[in-house]
Design an enzyme around this catalytic site. Structure first.
Site, mmCIF file in Angstrom:
data_model
loop_
_atom_site.group_PDB
_atom_site.id
_atom_site.type_symbol
_atom_site.label_atom_id
_atom_site.label_comp_id
_atom_site.label_asym_id
_atom_site.label_seq_id
_atom_site.Cartn_x
_atom_site.Cartn_y
_atom_site.Cartn_z
ATOM 1 N N HIS A 11 0.905 -0.998 0.173
ATOM 2 C CA HIS A 11 -0.194 0.174 -0.021
ATOM 3 C C HIS A 11 1.108 1.264 -0.073
ATOM 4 O O HIS A 11 1.580 1.631 0.948
ATOM 5 C CB HIS A 11 -1.130 0.059 1.271
ATOM 6 C CG HIS A 11 -1.745 1.160 1.415
ATOM 7 N ND1 HIS A 11 -1.832 2.095 2.249
ATOM 8 C CD2 HIS A 11 -2.917 1.374 0.670
ATOM 9 C CE1 HIS A 11 -2.762 2.795 2.139
ATOM 10 N NE2 HIS A 11 -3.539 2.537 1.173
ATOM 11 N N GLU A 38 1.623 -0.721 -5.310
ATOM 12 C CA GLU A 38 0.516 0.347 -5.506
ATOM 13 C C GLU A 38 0.936 1.649 -5.943
ATOM 14 O O GLU A 38 1.823 2.012 -5.383
ATOM 15 C CB GLU A 38 -0.510 0.324 -4.433
ATOM 16 C CG GLU A 38 -1.612 1.184 -4.764
ATOM 17 C CD GLU A 38 -2.357 1.983 -3.590
ATOM 18 O OE1 GLU A 38 -1.761 2.011 -2.523
ATOM 19 O OE2 GLU A 38 -3.622 2.119 -3.854
ATOM 20 N N ASP A 40 -1.064 5.334 -6.730
ATOM 21 C CA ASP A 40 -2.169 6.456 -6.815
ATOM 22 C C ASP A 40 -1.832 7.182 -7.721
ATOM 23 O O ASP A 40 -0.535 7.742 -7.754
ATOM 24 C CB ASP A 40 -2.453 6.868 -5.275
ATOM 25 C CG ASP A 40 -3.044 6.030 -4.437
ATOM 26 O OD1 ASP A 40 -3.765 5.280 -4.776
ATOM 27 O OD2 ASP A 40 -2.493 6.056 -3.431
ATOM 28 N N HIS A 53 -0.807 10.251 -3.405
ATOM 29 C CA HIS A 53 -2.092 9.780 -3.103
ATOM 30 C C HIS A 53 -3.236 10.852 -2.956
ATOM 31 O O HIS A 53 -4.262 10.429 -3.547
ATOM 32 C CB HIS A 53 -2.051 9.179 -1.338
ATOM 33 C CG HIS A 53 -3.450 8.985 -1.042
ATOM 34 N ND1 HIS A 53 -4.294 9.742 -0.389
ATOM 35 C CD2 HIS A 53 -3.898 7.838 -1.143
ATOM 36 C CE1 HIS A 53 -5.323 9.198 0.102
ATOM 37 N NE2 HIS A 53 -5.287 7.855 -0.289
ATOM 38 N N GLU A 144 -4.243 3.036 -9.002
ATOM 39 C CA GLU A 144 -5.476 3.634 -8.845
ATOM 40 C C GLU A 144 -5.420 4.896 -9.629
ATOM 41 O O GLU A 144 -4.883 5.936 -9.140
ATOM 42 C CB GLU A 144 -5.879 3.941 -7.368
ATOM 43 C CG GLU A 144 -7.086 4.538 -7.012
ATOM 44 C CD GLU A 144 -7.289 4.857 -5.543
ATOM 45 O OE1 GLU A 144 -6.455 4.381 -4.660
ATOM 46 O OE2 GLU A 144 -8.502 5.587 -5.311
HETATM 47 CA CA CA Z 1 -4.798 3.890 -3.127
#
Ligand code: CA
Length: 319
Positions: A11, A38, A40, A53, A144
């Site tokens: 994360h 991950e 973002d 993020h 994301e």
């Molecule tokens: Ca995220």
């Protein structure tokens, strides 16, 4: 329930140890054995995709000191108001709390220190491709799409740009090591049914009062809602709290049924976020929490700030 060990998704990188979304945090997660890293993704004024993020820069960088006049009326410094070259010059710090007077997690990397930078989405993909080459492993990516409707209102359509970059790096098919995630159900539908995206898609599940998107997450968690999701996506990414409650009698965790319901619709479940320094209520240790969600609920993957600790839970069970 699935017998394969669940996927360990780092994360924002190994963000329990190093400032989130820095390449250093990604390298550490890589070395710790994460299956997926991950990203973002948000967009700069010159329409470049970067890995960050928030749509703001102020909670994780020195932007307020470097460009004191460049905030909007709400006092925030928006990524959309800065060129990539300006953003590259910022220092990244451990995340500050919402007041900005202390770090969000007091026992993590020291506040306002280190010489870390923000990477563009392409730089990060290149970095991971490099590590995959030098290590002979195939660690996946888990981008994301952040606030696509907000970005659209601000004049940029981010999904086609993101797909173009993914295609360039060889991420094209459902068998490629990538999951694409978004809170916005309409954007996922658009990716799948209008933009021709064949990659595996994950519908993130938030709460309606977050105003993250206009998706109705209460409806989405119903049988009908999940059936709808399954027409577009391959899995869901719910919050841990949406998967269990604590029994009134003995305080023990009890399933809400969301995992099994999602499974019955063929959807994988990758909940967020397992943190050693912010345990889900009702659990005494990080290991106990991970073990319960995996063994009792049968989750298929997990987002964690501490990939090494998650990895150790399974390593000790499978041997
Ligand atoms: Ca995220």
């Amino acid at each position: 329930m699935p017998n394969d060990p669940p996927l360990i998704i780092a994360h924002r990188g190994a963000s329990g140890y190093l400032p989130e979304h820095t390449l250093e945090a990604k390298a550490l997660a890589y070395g710790m054995g994460a299956d997926y890293l991950e990203q973002d993704v948000v967009v700069t004024r010159d329409d470049q995709l970067i890995v960050l993020h928030d749509i703001y820069l102020d909670r994780v960088t020195d932007v307020a000191e470097r460009f004191p006049d460049r905030h909007r009326a709400d006092g925030r410094f928006y990524v959309r108001d800065f060129e990539l070259e300006e953003i590259r010059s910022l220092r990244v710090w451990e995340r500050l709390n919402s007041k900005g007077d202390a770090v969000e997690f007091p026992n993590r990397y020291p506040a306002r220190s280190g010489n870390f930078r923000i990477a563009s989405f392409e730089e990060e993909l290149e970095f991971i491709a490099g590590l995959n080459r030098s290590s002979g492993r195939s660690v996946g990516i888990y981008p994301e799409i952040k606030r696509p409707a907000w970005h659209q209102d601000d004049g940029v359509d981010m999904s086609p740009k993101l797909l173009e970059i993914l295609d360039r790096f060889g991420y094209r098919e459902s068998s490629d090591p990538v999951f694409l995630q978004c809170f916005d159900a309409r954007e996922l539908q658009r990716l799948r049914h209008e933009l021709g995206c064949k990659l595996r898609l994950i519908q993130l599940v938030g709460e309606n009062d977050w105003q993250e998107s206009d998706t109705d997450y209460d409806q989405l968690r119903t049988g009908e809602g999940l059936a709808q999701v399954a027409k577009t996506a391959d899995g869901i990414g719910p919050g841990l709290w949406q998967l269990y409650s604590l029994a009134e009698i003995d305080g023990q965790p009890v399933s809400t049924g969301l995992v099994s319901q999602a499974h019955s619709h063929g959807l994988a479940v990758h909940p967020y976020t397992f943190r050693a320094d912010q345990l889900p209520p009702g659990f005494e240790t990080f290991e106990a929490a991970v073990q319960w969600f995996v063994e009792t609920l049968g989750i298929d993957g997990l987002f964690t700030d501490f990939p090494d600790k998650a990895f150790r839970v399974f390593a000790s069970h499978s041997s």
